[in-house]
Design an enzyme around this catalytic site. Structure first.
Site, PDB file in Angstrom:
ATOM      1  N   GLY A 205      36.471  19.110  53.085  1.00  0.00           N
ATOM      2  CA  GLY A 205      35.217  18.972  53.258  1.00  0.00           C
ATOM      3  C   GLY A 205      34.679  18.181  54.456  1.00  0.00           C
ATOM      4  N   PRO A 206      33.503  18.221  54.966  1.00  0.00           N
ATOM      5  CG  PRO A 206      31.690  18.841  55.639  1.00  0.00           C
ATOM      6  CD  PRO A 206      32.633  19.272  54.693  1.00  0.00           C
ATOM      7  CE  LYS A 211      37.019  14.667  52.453  1.00  0.00           C
ATOM      8  NZ  LYS A 211      35.702  14.493  53.126  1.00  0.00           N
ATOM      9  CD  GLU A 428       9.368  14.276  73.253  1.00  0.00           C
ATOM     10  OE1 GLU A 428       9.726  15.093  72.358  1.00  0.00           O
ATOM     11  OE2 GLU A 428      10.232  13.676  73.960  1.00  0.00           O
TER      12      GLU A 428
END
Length: 654
Positions: A205-206, A211, A428
Site C-alpha cells: 500500500g501507499p 501497514k 485564479e
C-alpha cells in the site's frame, strides 16, 4: 520485579566506574614499577674490593647497609650498589674515613611476591584485552564480534500493546489478517483439518496507510512476541553479513515461537536478482537468497510468521511472492470516506473537541488522505487551537489545518505589489470561471490569492464523492481549467504581459495530456496502445545502450497529439473566458476585496448576489461545496519562475 527496577539504571554506571578505577589503578602500578626499574638502572654495581678501595681513597660519601646489600653515593654523586661478605671491620673502616652510613634490617621478600611484582604489567595488559573482547562479544549486533548478529528488536506489551481497535479504515485488510491471529491463538484449530497457515503476508500500500500499525496489531491481538527490523538493516558493505543476520534473526525467532517477524521496507533487500551491472554475487543478493531459504527451505520454521511491508511490490523478486513464502498479499489502500471517518474518530478521541466538530464533514473533505495524513490533520488542528489559547479544538481549527496541510502555510510576511496581486486575482478567477462553465469539472471548494507554500494563489476543486476512475470528459475539463489562468492573463493584460505563474499549470496539463495519449488510449490517431518513452541505460556516467520502445515516427506522433490535446484545452478556456469577461472582472474584484472565497460565495457572486460575512454568518459551520477531496485538480498558481509543480493528481487506478 519492582524492587529491582530502580537499580537497573545504576548498575551499568557503577560497573563502568569500577572498571575504569581498576584500569587507572593498574596503570599507576605499571608506571610505578616501570619507573622503579628505570631508576634502578641508574645505580652502578661495583665489586666489593673496589668498594673497599674507594672507601680508603675517601671517594665514598654515604652508605646504606641493608643486610649484605650495600647502597651508597660516591663523592661525585654516582650511585653504586654492592654486596658485602661478613666483614666485621667494615663499620670501623667507614668511621675512620668519615663516611656517613646507615643500617636497616633486611626485608623478607618471598619468591612468589617478587614474581607477581614482575608479572604485574603483563597481567594488566591481559586483563584489559579480555575486558575489551567481552565488550565486543556482548549484545546482538554490537562490536566487531557481533557484526553478523541480527538487529531485530523484540516488542512486547511493555512497549505499548496495539490491537485491532487501534486500526481503523482498512477493514478488508484487517479481515484477511484475522486468520493469522486465530492460528497464533489456537494452532490446532487448523492443523487437525490438515490446513497450514500462510508462512508470510505481504502488506502492500501507499506510504502512511497503516501497514506497520496493522502488523503490530496482529501481534497485540495474538499476544505473541513481535520482532521488527527494517530491510536496510540487512544490507552492509561486507558480503555475507546480511545473510548472517538473517540466520541469527530466525534463530532468535525459533526460541520465541510462535512469533511474528515484521520486515519493514522489504524492497530494500528483496529486489529482482540479476538486475545489477556488477554481477550477481553481491551482498543484497546473498541476503535475499538466505531469506528465501529460511522462509521455505529444508528446515521448516514452524510457528514463525513473516509479515513484510512495501509500497513497491513491482520491484520484488518473483521467488519471494510464490506460494510457500509470501502466500498472501494484503492490499492496504487509502481509506474511503467511511474509513476516514473511523480513523478521525480514533485520533480525535485523544483531543478535547468543541461541540461543532463533525468527523463526517471532515472526512468528506479529505479524500485521498492516508491514515498518517489524517493523524497529522488532527495534530495540526490541536496545535492551532493551543496557539490561539483555546481549551477546545473547534471546526474552524480543523478547516484551517486542512488548508495548511493541502495548500501549505500562509506566507503572511510576503508583500505583493498591487500589480502582482491584481494579476494573481485574475489568474485564479480564470481557473474558477472555466471550472464553473465546464459541466464535467468538480465543484469549487475554495479560491484564494493569499500566498501559501510556494504558490501565490490557488483554486481548490473537490469532487462530490470518492473517485476511482478518470473519464475522458473530465480530463478535457481539467485541461481547460488548467489553461484558464494563462488565458485570463492574456485576455486582461495582453500578450506581452503574460507571466510565468502558469508554469505549474502547464506542467500539469502536459503530464495529463501525455498520459492520455501514451497510457490511457485517449488519442484516436495513436489508438489504444500503451507506449513508453525511449530509455537510455547509463552506468557511472557512461551511456551503455539505448532502449528504443517507440520509433522516431511514433515519438513525433505522440508529441503532436500531446500538443493538440493541450491546445484544445487552451481553446476551450479561451472560448469560455472571452464570452464571460464581465463575470471574470466581477470574480477577480471579489478576490481582491476578500482574498479568499468559498465555493458557495463564488456561486452567489456569479448569481449577482452579495457576500454576507457578518458575525451571525460566521457562526454557521463551514460547508463543503459539492462534496470533498484532498487533491486539488488544477488551478494552483506557481510562483514566478515556475517554482511550484503543477497541481492536480490523477487518481490511482485510472
Amino acid at each position: 520485579m519492582s524492587d529491582q527496577d530502580p537499580k537497573k539504571p545504576q548498575n551499568p554506571l557503577m560497573k563502568n566506574l569500577a572498571i575504569w578505577a581498576v584500569i587507572i589503578l593498574g596503570l599507576i602500578v605499571a608506571v610505578s614499577v616501570i619507573g622503579g626499574q628505570s631508576g634502578a638502572q641508574n645505580v652502578t654495581p661495583i665489586a666489593y674490593s673496589d668498594f673497599i678501595q674507594k672507601v680508603d681513597e675517601g671517594a665514598v660519601q654515604s652508605v646504606e647497609i641493608r643486610g649484605s646489600e650495600l647502597k651508597g653515593t660516591m663523592s661525585n654523586g654516582q650511585a653504586f650498589q654492592t654486596y658485602a661478605p661478613e666483614d666485621p671491620g667494615l663499620v670501623q673502616r667507614l668511621e675512620n674515613q668519615g663516611v656517613t652510613f646507615n643500617a636497616q634490617p633486611e626485608e623478607s621478600r618471598s619468591l612468589l611476591g617478587a614474581i607477581l611484582i614482575n608479572m604485574l604489567p603483563m597481567l594488566l595488559l591481559i586483563g584489559i584485552w579480555i575486558f575489551f573482547m567481552r565488550q565486543m562479544q556482548s549484545g546482538a549486533g554490537k562490536g566487531a564480534m557481533g557484526f553478523g548478529k541480527s538487529r531485530a528488536k523484540m516488542l512486547t506489551e511493555k512497549h505499548g500493546r496495539v490491537t485491532f481497535d487501534d486500526v481503523a479504515g482498512i477493514d478488508e485488510a484487517r479481515e484477511e489478517l484475522t486468520e493469522i491471529v486465530d492460528f497464533l491463538k489456537d494452532p490446532t484449530k487448523f492443523s487437525r483439518l490438515g490446513g497450514k497457515i500462510p508462512k508470510g503476508a505481504l502488506l502492500v500500500g501507499p506510504p502512511g496507510t497503516g501497514k506497520t500499525l496493522l502488523a503490530r496489531a496482529i501481534a497485540g491481538e495474538a499476544g505473541v512476541p513481535f520482532f521488527t527490523i527494517s530491510g536496510s538493516d540487512f544490507v552492509e558493505m561486507f558480503v555475507g553479513v546480511g545473510a548472517s543476520r538473517v540466520r541469527d534473526m530466525f534463530e532468535q525467532a525459533k526460541k520465541s515461537a510462535p512469533c511474528i517477524i515484521f520486515i519493514d521496507e522489504i524492497d530494500a533487500v528483496g529486489r529482482h536478482r540479476g538486475a545489477g551491472l556488477g554481477g550477481g554475487n553481491d551482498e543484497r543478493e546473498q541476503t535475499l537468497n538466505q531469506l528465501l531459504v529460511e522462509m521455505d527451505g529444508f528446515d521448516a520454521n514452524e510457528g514463525i510468521i513473516i509479515v513484510a511491508a512495501t509500497n513497491r511490490p513491482d520491484v520484488l523478486d518473483p521467488a519471494l511472492l510464490r506460494p510457500g513464502r509470501f502466500d498472501r498479499q494484503v492490499v492496504v489502500p487509502r481509506p474511503d470516506i467511511e474509513g476516514r471517518e473511523k480513523i478521525l474518530e480514533v485520533h480525535m478521541a485523544k483531543v478535547p473537541l468543541a461541540p461543532d466538530v463533525v468527523s463526517r464533514t471532515i472526512a468528506r473533505g479529505t479524500p485521498g488522505f492516508s491514515g498518517a495524513d489524517l493523524a497529522n490533520l488532527v495534530n495540526e488542528a490541536a496545535l492551532l487551537a493551543a496557539r490561539k489559547g483555546k481549551r477546545l479544538v473547534g471546526m474552524a481549527e480543523f478547516e484551517e489545518a486542512k488548508d495548511k496541510v493541502m495548500m501549505g502555510s500562509e506566507r503572511k510576511t510576503m508583500v505583493m505589489t498591487e500589480d502582482e496581486k491584481k494579476m494573481t486575482a485574475y489568474h485564479e478567477a480564470g481557473h474558477a470561471l472555466v471550472s464553473l462553465h465546464e459541466p464535467a469539472s468538480d465543484p469549487i471548494h475554495k479560491a484564494t490569492i493569499i500566498p501559501r507554500g510556494r504558490a501565490l494563489g490557488m483554486v481548490m476543486r473537490l469532487p462530490e464523492r470518492d473517485e476511482y476512475s478518470y473519464h475522458r470528459d473530465k480530463m478535457h475539463a481539467n485541461m481547460a481549467v488548467a489553461m484558464g489562468g494563462r488565458v485570463a492573463e492574456e485576455i486582461i493584460f495582453g500578450y506581452d504581459k503574460v507571466s510565468s505563474g502558469a508554469s505549474g499549470d502547464i506542467q500539469y496539463a502536459t503530464d495529463l495530456a501525455r498520459n492520455m495519449v501514451t497510457q490511457w488510449g485517449m488519442s484516436d490517431k495513436v489508438g489504444p496502445v500503451m507506449l513508453t518513452e525511449n530509455q537510455q541505460e547509463v552506468f557511472l556516467g557512461q551511456q551503455l545502450s539505448q532502449q528504443k520502445n517507440v520509433s522516431e515516427a511514433t515519438a513525433q506522433l505522440i508529441d503532436a497529439e500531446v500538443k493538440r490535446v493541450i491546445e484544445q484545452g487552451y481553446a476551450r478556456a479561451k472560448e469560455v473566458l472571452s464570452g464571460h469577461e464581465d463575470q471574470l472582472h466581477q470574480l477577480a474584484g471579489a478576490l481582491l476585496e476578500y482574498e479568499t472565497l468559498s465555493g458557495d460565495e463564488i456561486e452567489i457572486i456569479m448569481d449577482g448576489g452579495s457576500i454576507d460575512r457578518s458575525d451571525s454568518a460566521r457562526k454557521r459551520p463551514v460547508g463543503i461545496a459539492g462534496g470533498a477531496s484532498a487533491i486539488p485538480k488544477a488551478g494552483k498558481r506557481a510562483g514566478r519562475g515556475g517554482e511550484e509543480p503543477g497541481s492536480g493528481a490523477v487518481p490511482e487506478g485510472a
